[in-house]
Design an enzyme around this catalytic site. Structure first.
Site, PDB file in Angstrom:
ATOM      1  N   TRP A 288       0.818  -1.220   0.000  1.00 28.65           N
ATOM      2  CA  TRP A 288       0.000   0.000   0.000  1.00 28.65           C
ATOM      3  C   TRP A 288       0.848   1.265   0.000  1.00 28.65           C
ATOM      4  CZ3 TRP A 288      -0.483  -4.073   3.385  1.00 28.65           C
ATOM      5  CH2 TRP A 288       0.189  -3.954   4.606  1.00 28.65           C
TER       6      TRP A 288
ATOM      7  N   ASP B 286      -2.494   6.492  16.816  1.00 25.81           N
ATOM      8  CA  ASP B 286      -3.045   5.229  17.316  1.00 25.81           C
ATOM      9  C   ASP B 286      -2.179   4.755  18.486  1.00 25.81           C
ATOM     10  OD1 ASP B 286      -0.724   4.432  16.134  1.00 25.81           O
ATOM     11  OD2 ASP B 286      -1.601   2.804  14.967  1.00 25.81           O
TER      12      ASP B 286
ATOM     13  N   TYR C 195      -7.862   8.659  13.739  1.00 23.40           N
ATOM     14  CA  TYR C 195      -6.589   8.093  13.283  1.00 23.40           C
ATOM     15  C   TYR C 195      -6.603   7.906  11.757  1.00 23.40           C
ATOM     16  CZ  TYR C 195      -3.040   4.761  12.080  1.00 23.40           C
ATOM     17  OH  TYR C 195      -1.979   4.159  11.452  1.00 23.40           O
TER      18      TYR C 195
ATOM     19  N   GLU D  33      -5.404   1.134   5.713  1.00 22.32           N
ATOM     20  CA  GLU D  33      -5.541   1.588   7.105  1.00 22.32           C
ATOM     21  C   GLU D  33      -6.684   0.862   7.814  1.00 22.32           C
ATOM     22  OE1 GLU D  33      -3.528   3.166   8.850  1.00 22.32           O
ATOM     23  OE2 GLU D  33      -2.200   3.895   7.289  1.00 22.32           O
TER      24      GLU D  33
ATOM     25  N   CYS E 238      14.696  12.155  22.749  1.00 24.81           N
ATOM     26  CA  CYS E 238      13.825  11.288  23.545  1.00 24.81           C
ATOM     27  C   CYS E 238      14.101  11.434  25.047  1.00 24.81           C
ATOM     28  CB  CYS E 238      13.999   9.840  23.104  1.00 24.81           C
ATOM     29  SG  CYS E 238      12.934   8.720  24.027  1.00 24.81           S
TER      30      CYS E 238
ATOM     31  N   THR F  48      -4.875  -5.523  13.255  1.00 28.81           N
ATOM     32  CA  THR F  48      -4.377  -6.661  12.486  1.00 28.81           C
ATOM     33  C   THR F  48      -2.909  -6.432  12.099  1.00 28.81           C
ATOM     34  OG1 THR F  48      -6.613  -6.748  11.570  1.00 28.81           O
ATOM     35  CG2 THR F  48      -5.007  -8.201  10.565  1.00 28.81           C
TER      36      THR F  48
ATOM     37  N   CYS G 174      10.797   1.599  17.998  1.00 33.70           N
ATOM     38  CA  CYS G 174      10.249   1.911  19.325  1.00 33.70           C
ATOM     39  C   CYS G 174       9.091   0.950  19.595  1.00 33.70           C
ATOM     40  CB  CYS G 174       9.785   3.367  19.361  1.00 33.70           C
ATOM     41  SG  CYS G 174       9.527   3.958  21.039  1.00 33.70           S
TER      42      CYS G 174
ATOM     43  N   CYS H 229      17.827   4.027  17.210  1.00 32.56           N
ATOM     44  CA  CYS H 229      16.747   5.011  17.025  1.00 32.56           C
ATOM     45  C   CYS H 229      17.277   6.353  16.505  1.00 32.56           C
ATOM     46  CB  CYS H 229      16.034   5.216  18.350  1.00 32.56           C
ATOM     47  SG  CYS H 229      14.668   6.373  18.201  1.00 32.56           S
TER      48      CYS H 229
HETATM   49 FE1  SF4 Z   1      11.691   4.858  21.516  1.00 38.45          FE
HETATM   50 FE2  SF4 Z   1      13.017   6.873  22.620  1.00 38.45          FE
HETATM   51 FE3  SF4 Z   1      14.157   4.521  22.472  1.00 38.45          FE
HETATM   52 FE4  SF4 Z   1      13.760   5.936  20.277  1.00 38.45          FE
HETATM   53  S1  SF4 Z   1      15.094   6.451  21.956  1.00 38.45           S
HETATM   54  S2  SF4 Z   1      13.363   3.747  20.527  1.00 38.45           S
HETATM   55  S3  SF4 Z   1      11.819   6.939  20.720  1.00 38.45           S
HETATM   56  S4  SF4 Z   1      12.334   5.016  23.629  1.00 38.45           S
END
Ligand code: SF4
Length: 349
Positions: free
Chosen positions: A27, A141, A123, A40, A212, A46, A195, A206
């Site tokens: 998609w 979501d 959403y 969506e 973060c 699912t 995450c 990440c």
């Molecule tokens: Fe999730 Fe923060 Fe870890 Fe990134 S740094 S994976 S946003 S908890």
């Protein structure tokens, strides 16, 4: 800086990461609103892997909104068979009919119009408006809530409407112009691949580690905080697989409620012994001549768990109150929910 304030650079970093790291999914090949909308809706509750084949098969059979609006509901449900939450399929078709009737077959572009379509919540409307029409409309979501609760180190329950509202509001402020769809999808993608839920997020991989707050405070695994889950109600059910001259008795469920309009084997509430099941079959007028050992199975819905006892009963009279069908037609033509799938031990009998 307030708790919900976000650094504008977050969206640029995520979008850049998304263009390099996105998974190839059917998609994502174009931004056709019908395709995005269908995916969506299918993806609600699912898994991505489970949806892929359904999505391709559905579009092969029903390639446009117009075809969807004019297809028999039975066929739409058959194409949805196994995905569960069948009201999604019904709403999809109702919405297609509205798009044909009120919008001349053209998918509406405004978030508010999209939100009014049956089966479309904030959403899905946010996802469609941003991915297809470049609107700065967040799609929040459970996945995105988790990601954002971690980035913002929110220790309140993410089940609280105010938390979702504040996150949505904060995200709307950092939508990058011309990249709205990519930003929406980057958040989904980060939640699905980096995450992740249920355990340790992959913070070392990440792209937004430096933004973060949960990572910086070493509390990523403690977030999101959720309210205690409701305990599922348990309901016992006895299912009679009545077979007469190689044909199975089935009936259509009510047009409202759980698994509305789907086909099922005759069943009653509670757990019957073999003797009670035979008595029931007799009362239903199918003249039972033999019964096999029961098969126990459970099926879990969001709020309820069915503990099901299946009996295979050979019969001599195809009573008119049921619809009788051969096994091949049962598999090919009728939309039977997974809960009522014929136990594999009995498929060749
Ligand atoms: Fe999730 Fe923060 Fe870890 Fe990134 S740094 S994976 S946003 S908890």
């Amino acid at each position: 800086m307030s708790q919900y304030e976000l650094d504008k650079q977050l969206s640029d970093v995520l979008v850049g990461w998304y263009w390099v790291n996105q998974r190839k999914l059917p998609w994502r090949e174009d931004n056709d609103p019908f395709h995005v909308w269908l995916s969506e809706i299918m993806l609600q509750q699912t898994r991505v892997e489970a949806v892929k084949a359904y999505y391709i098969r559905f579009l092969n059979e029903i390639p446009t909104i117009e075809v969807l609006a004019n297809t028999k509901e039975e066929k739409v449900l058959k194409l949805w068979e196994g995905l569960g939450y069948y009201s999604r399929a019904r709403n999809l078709q109702k919405a297609a009919q509205i798009i044909m009737g009120e919008y001349g077959g053209i998918f509406p572009q405004e978030y508010r119009q999209i939100l009014k379509l049956p089966g479309v919540g904030t959403y899905t409307a946010g996802a469609i408006a941003s991915i297809c029409f470049d609107a700065p409309t967040p799609a929040v979501d459970g996945n995105v809530l988790r990601v954002m609760a971690r980035i913002l180190a929110i220790t309140e329950s993410t089940d609280l409407p105010a938390v979702k509202r504040n996150i949505t509001h904060a995200l709307a402020h950092i939508y990058p112009q011309g990249q709205s769809g990519a930003f929406t999808q980057s958040l989904m993608e980060l939640g699905a691949t980096v995450c992740i839920p249920n355990g340790k997020p992959c913070c070392e991989a990440c792209p937004v580690q430096s933004f973060c707050r949960a990572f910086q405070n070493n509390i990523a695994e403690d977030i999101p905080v959720k309210k205690q889950k409701q305990v599922r109600k348990i309901q016992e059910l006895t299912v009679l697989v009545l077979v007469c001259d190689g044909c199975f008795a089935i009936r259509k469920r009510e047009s409202k409620g759980l698994l509305a309009g789907m086909w099922e084997f005759p069943n009653v509430d509670g757990k019957c012994t073999s003797g009670q099941a035979l008595e029931l079959a007799m009362r239903w007028g199918v003249a039972p001549s033999g019964i096999d050992d029961p098969i126990e199975r459970t099926h879990i819905f969001t709020h309820i768990k069915w503990k099901m006892t299946f009996y295979y009963i050979r019969c001599q009279t195809p009573a008119k109150q049921f619809h009788w069908t051969e096994q091949s037609a049962l598999l090919k033509t009728y939309a039977v929910p997974v809960a009522f799938k014929l136990p594999s031990q009995w498929t060749q009998q």
